[in-house]
Design a protein around this motif. Structure first.
Motif, PDB file in Angstrom:
ATOM      1  N   SER A 172      66.668  47.694   4.182  1.00 44.02           N
ATOM      2  CA  SER A 172      66.230  47.198   2.875  1.00 44.02           C
ATOM      3  C   SER A 172      64.762  46.821   2.947  1.00 44.02           C
TER       4      SER A 172
ATOM      5  N   ALA B 184      68.934  36.109   0.573  1.00 39.29           N
ATOM      6  CA  ALA B 184      70.130  36.648  -0.082  1.00 39.29           C
ATOM      7  C   ALA B 184      70.397  38.079   0.368  1.00 39.29           C
ATOM      8  N   THR B 185      69.335  38.859   0.545  1.00 44.76           N
ATOM      9  CA  THR B 185      69.482  40.255   0.981  1.00 44.76           C
ATOM     10  C   THR B 185      70.012  40.318   2.414  1.00 44.76           C
TER      11      THR B 185
ATOM     12  N   THR C 128      73.809  39.584   2.842  1.00 47.46           N
ATOM     13  CA  THR C 128      74.820  40.585   2.482  1.00 47.46           C
ATOM     14  C   THR C 128      75.410  41.265   3.722  1.00 47.46           C
ATOM     15  N   ASN C 129      74.666  41.252   4.834  1.00 46.16           N
ATOM     16  CA  ASN C 129      75.110  41.906   6.078  1.00 46.16           C
ATOM     17  C   ASN C 129      75.367  43.396   5.903  1.00 46.16           C
ATOM     18  N   LEU C 130      74.622  44.030   5.004  1.00 46.61           N
ATOM     19  CA  LEU C 130      74.796  45.458   4.743  1.00 46.61           C
ATOM     20  C   LEU C 130      73.727  46.318   5.419  1.00 46.61           C
TER      21      LEU C 130
ATOM     22  N   THR D 266      70.566  38.371  -5.624  1.00 48.36           N
ATOM     23  CA  THR D 266      71.074  39.589  -4.993  1.00 48.36           C
ATOM     24  C   THR D 266      72.349  39.279  -4.220  1.00 48.36           C
ATOM     25  N   GLU D 267      73.383  40.113  -4.422  1.00 52.20           N
ATOM     26  CA  GLU D 267      74.671  39.823  -3.782  1.00 52.20           C
ATOM     27  C   GLU D 267      75.284  41.101  -3.209  1.00 52.20           C
ATOM     28  N   ARG D 268      76.259  40.912  -2.341  1.00 51.60           N
ATOM     29  CA  ARG D 268      76.829  42.002  -1.547  1.00 51.60           C
ATOM     30  C   ARG D 268      77.593  43.020  -2.389  1.00 51.60           C
ATOM     31  N   GLU D 269      78.407  42.558  -3.340  1.00 57.19           N
ATOM     32  CA  GLU D 269      79.329  43.443  -4.051  1.00 57.19           C
ATOM     33  C   GLU D 269      78.606  44.600  -4.732  1.00 57.19           C
TER      34      GLU D 269
ATOM     35  N   LEU E 162      75.470  45.754  -4.203  1.00 56.33           N
ATOM     36  CA  LEU E 162      74.776  46.595  -3.244  1.00 56.33           C
ATOM     37  C   LEU E 162      75.742  47.538  -2.528  1.00 56.33           C
ATOM     38  N   GLN E 163      76.914  47.022  -2.224  1.00 56.16           N
ATOM     39  CA  GLN E 163      77.911  47.838  -1.528  1.00 56.16           C
ATOM     40  C   GLN E 163      78.332  49.026  -2.392  1.00 56.16           C
TER      41      GLN E 163
END
Length: 242
Positions: free
Chosen positions: A5, A36-37, A40-42, A102-105, A107-108
């Motif tokens: 990212s 926040a980014t 997310t652990n993405l 910004t959140e995980r859902e 972005l996933q």
């Protein structure tokens, strides 16, 4: 598939100068967005890319990773393209610096597009959220998007699209959320494509991709969040954070 990212962060925003350094519940907007980014652990890595020593120091002094731009850039895509040119990655996700929620859902959902795109037909993917408030639909600070039957973007505009000549025709309106996921090669190609008059008129950089035949897959989310474009947005974000 290596996914990173990049958060482009310009200090001198035209509508709200220094907005990224404004205080949001004890931390700056840009630091909130970076954290926040990361949370997310993405991503294999997360960087802020900036033209500002102030923002660079804000991130690095708080344990984050930042890259100073070497050139002046007209868009966030140009800024991150310079930064990723020599970085080993497959997908680059551009998270706007004014997106502290910004959140995980969401972005996933965007990243799943590439995991199922075995023929590499998608150049980039982005998010949209349905809106029904007419003040927001008519607000030029809100970028709207229309899509085809397969959810590929047809056009982006600051005007209401489609135009509501018949309000009973069942049209839905979607706000474009400023998160993009690019194939690295599509992002690098962006930097050598000249800006055309439509992008220059609307001041929406992703129009350039459409003008040159790139395919943008739009993914719907129900999570609104708050993009901080104005002082009023900042106050709204502060209330929401509480």
């Amino acid at each position: 598939m290596k996914i990173i990212s990049m958060i482009p962060a310009r200090y001198g925003a035209s509508r709200f100068p220094a907005k990224l350094m404004q205080n949001l519940a004890g931390k700056s907007v840009i630091l909130r967005t970076y954290e926040a980014t990361v949370a997310t652990n993405l991503f294999d890595d997360v960087f802020v890319v900036t033209d500002s020593k102030i923002i660079f120091d804000e991130i690095t002094n708080n344990g984050g990773k930042a890259i100073m731009s070497q050139k002046e850039h007209e868009s966030g895509s140009d800024r991150i393209a310079e930064a990723v040119a020599n970085v080993d990655c497959d997908i680059v996700v551009n998270v706007q610096g004014d997106e502290p929620f910004t959140e995980r859902e969401s972005l996933q959902k965007v990243l799943e597009v590439f995991k199922t795109d075995t023929n590499k037909e998608i150049d980039l993917a982005s998010l949209m959220v349905e809106i029904d408030d007419w003040d927001e639909i008519n607000n030029p600070n809100t970028v709207k998007v229309i899509v085809d039957q397969n959810s590929f973007a047809l056009y982006f505009s600051r005007s209401p699209i489609p135009f509501p000549r018949d309000k009973n025709a069942g049209a839905k309106y979607y706000k474009h959320k400023g998160i993009y996921a690019f194939r690295k090669e599509a992002l690098l190609e962006f930097t050598v494509l000249p800006m055309q008059f439509i992008e220059a008129t609307e001041k929406i950089e992703c129009i350039r991709y459409l003008e040159y035949g790139k395919r943008i897959k739009m993914v719907e989310t129900e999570i609104q969040g708050v993009e901080i474009d104005t002082p009023e947005d900042l106050e709204k974000a502060k209330r929401l954070w509480k």
